[in-house]
Motif scaffolding. Structure first.
Motif, PDB file in Angstrom:
ATOM      1  N   ASP A  39      11.309   9.807  -9.593  1.00  0.00           N
ATOM      2  CA  ASP A  39      10.418  10.262 -10.662  1.00  0.00           C
ATOM      3  C   ASP A  39       9.341   9.221 -10.950  1.00  0.00           C
ATOM      4  N   LEU A  40       9.730   7.950 -10.954  1.00  0.00           N
ATOM      5  CA  LEU A  40       8.765   6.871 -11.203  1.00  0.00           C
ATOM      6  C   LEU A  40       7.748   6.753 -10.066  1.00  0.00           C
ATOM      7  N   ILE A  41       8.222   6.888  -8.845  1.00  0.00           N
ATOM      8  CA  ILE A  41       7.325   6.831  -7.686  1.00  0.00           C
ATOM      9  C   ILE A  41       6.335   7.985  -7.752  1.00  0.00           C
ATOM     10  N   PHE A  42       6.823   9.183  -8.069  1.00  0.00           N
ATOM     11  CA  PHE A  42       5.937  10.340  -8.152  1.00  0.00           C
ATOM     12  C   PHE A  42       4.874  10.127  -9.229  1.00  0.00           C
ATOM     13  N   ALA A  43       5.302   9.605 -10.381  1.00  0.00           N
ATOM     14  CA  ALA A  43       4.350   9.347 -11.472  1.00  0.00           C
ATOM     15  C   ALA A  43       3.299   8.326 -11.047  1.00  0.00           C
ATOM     16  N   LYS A  44       3.699   7.382 -10.213  1.00  0.00           N
ATOM     17  CA  LYS A  44       2.777   6.333  -9.756  1.00  0.00           C
ATOM     18  C   LYS A  44       1.735   6.875  -8.771  1.00  0.00           C
ATOM     19  N   ILE A  45       2.134   7.812  -7.914  1.00  0.00           N
ATOM     20  CA  ILE A  45       1.225   8.266  -6.851  1.00  0.00           C
ATOM     21  C   ILE A  45       0.345   9.442  -7.264  1.00  0.00           C
ATOM     22  N   LYS A  46       0.736  10.185  -8.290  1.00  0.00           N
ATOM     23  CA  LYS A  46      -0.066  11.347  -8.684  1.00  0.00           C
ATOM     24  C   LYS A  46      -1.243  10.907  -9.545  1.00  0.00           C
ATOM     25  N   PRO A  47      -2.349  11.615  -9.433  1.00  0.00           N
ATOM     26  CA  PRO A  47      -3.495  11.289 -10.285  1.00  0.00           C
ATOM     27  C   PRO A  47      -3.158  11.555 -11.753  1.00  0.00           C
ATOM     28  N   LYS A  48      -3.727  10.755 -12.621  1.00  0.00           N
ATOM     29  CA  LYS A  48      -3.492  10.920 -14.052  1.00  0.00           C
ATOM     30  C   LYS A  48      -3.914  12.315 -14.501  1.00  0.00           C
ATOM     31  N   GLY A  49      -3.040  12.968 -15.245  1.00  0.00           N
ATOM     32  CA  GLY A  49      -3.326  14.303 -15.741  1.00  0.00           C
ATOM     33  C   GLY A  49      -2.975  15.420 -14.766  1.00  0.00           C
ATOM     34  N   GLU A  50      -2.617  15.076 -13.541  1.00  0.00           N
ATOM     35  CA  GLU A  50      -2.252  16.080 -12.533  1.00  0.00           C
ATOM     36  C   GLU A  50      -0.732  16.231 -12.483  1.00  0.00           C
ATOM     37  N   LEU A  62       5.827   7.749   0.304  1.00  0.00           N
ATOM     38  CA  LEU A  62       6.759   7.334   1.358  1.00  0.00           C
ATOM     39  C   LEU A  62       6.712   5.827   1.557  1.00  0.00           C
ATOM     40  N   ARG A  63       5.516   5.268   1.468  1.00  0.00           N
ATOM     41  CA  ARG A  63       5.376   3.811   1.600  1.00  0.00           C
ATOM     42  C   ARG A  63       6.069   3.094   0.431  1.00  0.00           C
ATOM     43  N   GLU A  64       5.971   3.664  -0.758  1.00  0.00           N
ATOM     44  CA  GLU A  64       6.631   3.096  -1.933  1.00  0.00           C
ATOM     45  C   GLU A  64       8.150   3.191  -1.802  1.00  0.00           C
ATOM     46  N   ILE A  65       8.649   4.312  -1.284  1.00  0.00           N
ATOM     47  CA  ILE A  65      10.093   4.462  -1.046  1.00  0.00           C
ATOM     48  C   ILE A  65      10.558   3.386  -0.070  1.00  0.00           C
ATOM     49  N   ALA A  66       9.823   3.199   1.016  1.00  0.00           N
ATOM     50  CA  ALA A  66      10.181   2.187   2.009  1.00  0.00           C
ATOM     51  C   ALA A  66      10.223   0.800   1.383  1.00  0.00           C
ATOM     52  N   ALA A  67       9.219   0.481   0.568  1.00  0.00           N
ATOM     53  CA  ALA A  67       9.166  -0.832  -0.072  1.00  0.00           C
ATOM     54  C   ALA A  67      10.367  -1.040  -0.988  1.00  0.00           C
ATOM     55  N   ARG A  68      10.713  -0.025  -1.768  1.00  0.00           N
ATOM     56  CA  ARG A  68      11.850  -0.158  -2.690  1.00  0.00           C
ATOM     57  C   ARG A  68      13.178  -0.251  -1.953  1.00  0.00           C
ATOM     58  N   LYS A  69      13.275   0.424  -0.813  1.00  0.00           N
ATOM     59  CA  LYS A  69      14.495   0.374  -0.028  1.00  0.00           C
ATOM     60  C   LYS A  69      14.570  -0.889   0.833  1.00  0.00           C
ATOM     61  N   GLY A  70      13.436  -1.564   0.986  1.00  0.00           N
ATOM     62  CA  GLY A  70      13.400  -2.765   1.820  1.00  0.00           C
ATOM     63  C   GLY A  70      13.438  -2.460   3.305  1.00  0.00           C
ATOM     64  N   VAL A  71      12.859  -1.305   3.680  1.00  0.00           N
ATOM     65  CA  VAL A  71      12.805  -0.916   5.091  1.00  0.00           C
ATOM     66  C   VAL A  71      11.355  -0.651   5.487  1.00  0.00           C
ATOM     67  N   GLU A  72      11.140  -0.531   6.783  1.00  0.00           N
ATOM     68  CA  GLU A  72       9.805  -0.225   7.279  1.00  0.00           C
ATOM     69  C   GLU A  72       9.447   1.229   6.968  1.00  0.00           C
ATOM     70  N   TYR A  73       8.180   1.476   6.793  1.00  0.00           N
ATOM     71  CA  TYR A  73       7.650   2.824   6.551  1.00  0.00           C
ATOM     72  C   TYR A  73       8.129   3.800   7.624  1.00  0.00           C
ATOM     73  N   ASP A  74       8.119   3.362   8.896  1.00  0.00           N
ATOM     74  CA  ASP A  74       8.515   4.232  10.006  1.00  0.00           C
ATOM     75  C   ASP A  74       9.957   4.707   9.886  1.00  0.00           C
ATOM     76  N   VAL A  75      10.826   3.906   9.304  1.00  0.00           N
ATOM     77  CA  VAL A  75      12.229   4.293   9.113  1.00  0.00           C
ATOM     78  C   VAL A  75      12.309   5.480   8.152  1.00  0.00           C
TER      79      VAL A  75
END
Length: 90
Positions: A39-50, A62-75
């Motif tokens: 939910d936090l990642i979605f709020a971060k990536i969506k435009p304000k008011g959208e 997806l890049r934010e998920i990878a960063a939080r999981k500590g894995v590469e984007y490709d994974v």
């Protein structure tokens, strides 16, 4: 990535509910990234008011998920592609 986005989203957009479902179906949720994190990642990536994101913003998520999981984007992308699309149980 676009194919998976289109299978979970509608009309070239994806809402927060579909974003979380995508993560659950692809088994991306674990101890490091849970429902609240999605939910936090979605709020971060969506435009304000959208309420929905585009495929480009989805990719940022997806890049934010990878960063939080500590894995590469490709994974994350490989996991998502293997999922193939929404899983319907019932």
């Amino acid at each position: 990535v676009k194919g998976v986005f289109n299978s979970f989203g509608t009309g070239g957009e994806m809402d927060g509910k579909a974003f979380v479902k995508m993560a659950k179906d692809a088994k991306l949720l674990d101890k490091t990234v849970g429902n609240a994190d999605m939910d936090l990642i979605f709020a971060k990536i969506k435009p304000k008011g959208e309420r929905k994101v585009t495929v480009e913003q989805f990719d940022d998520g997806l890049r934010e998920i990878a960063a939080r999981k500590g894995v590469e984007y490709d994974v994350v992308v490989d996991t998502l592609v293997r999922c193939g699309g929404p899983q319907f149980v019932g």
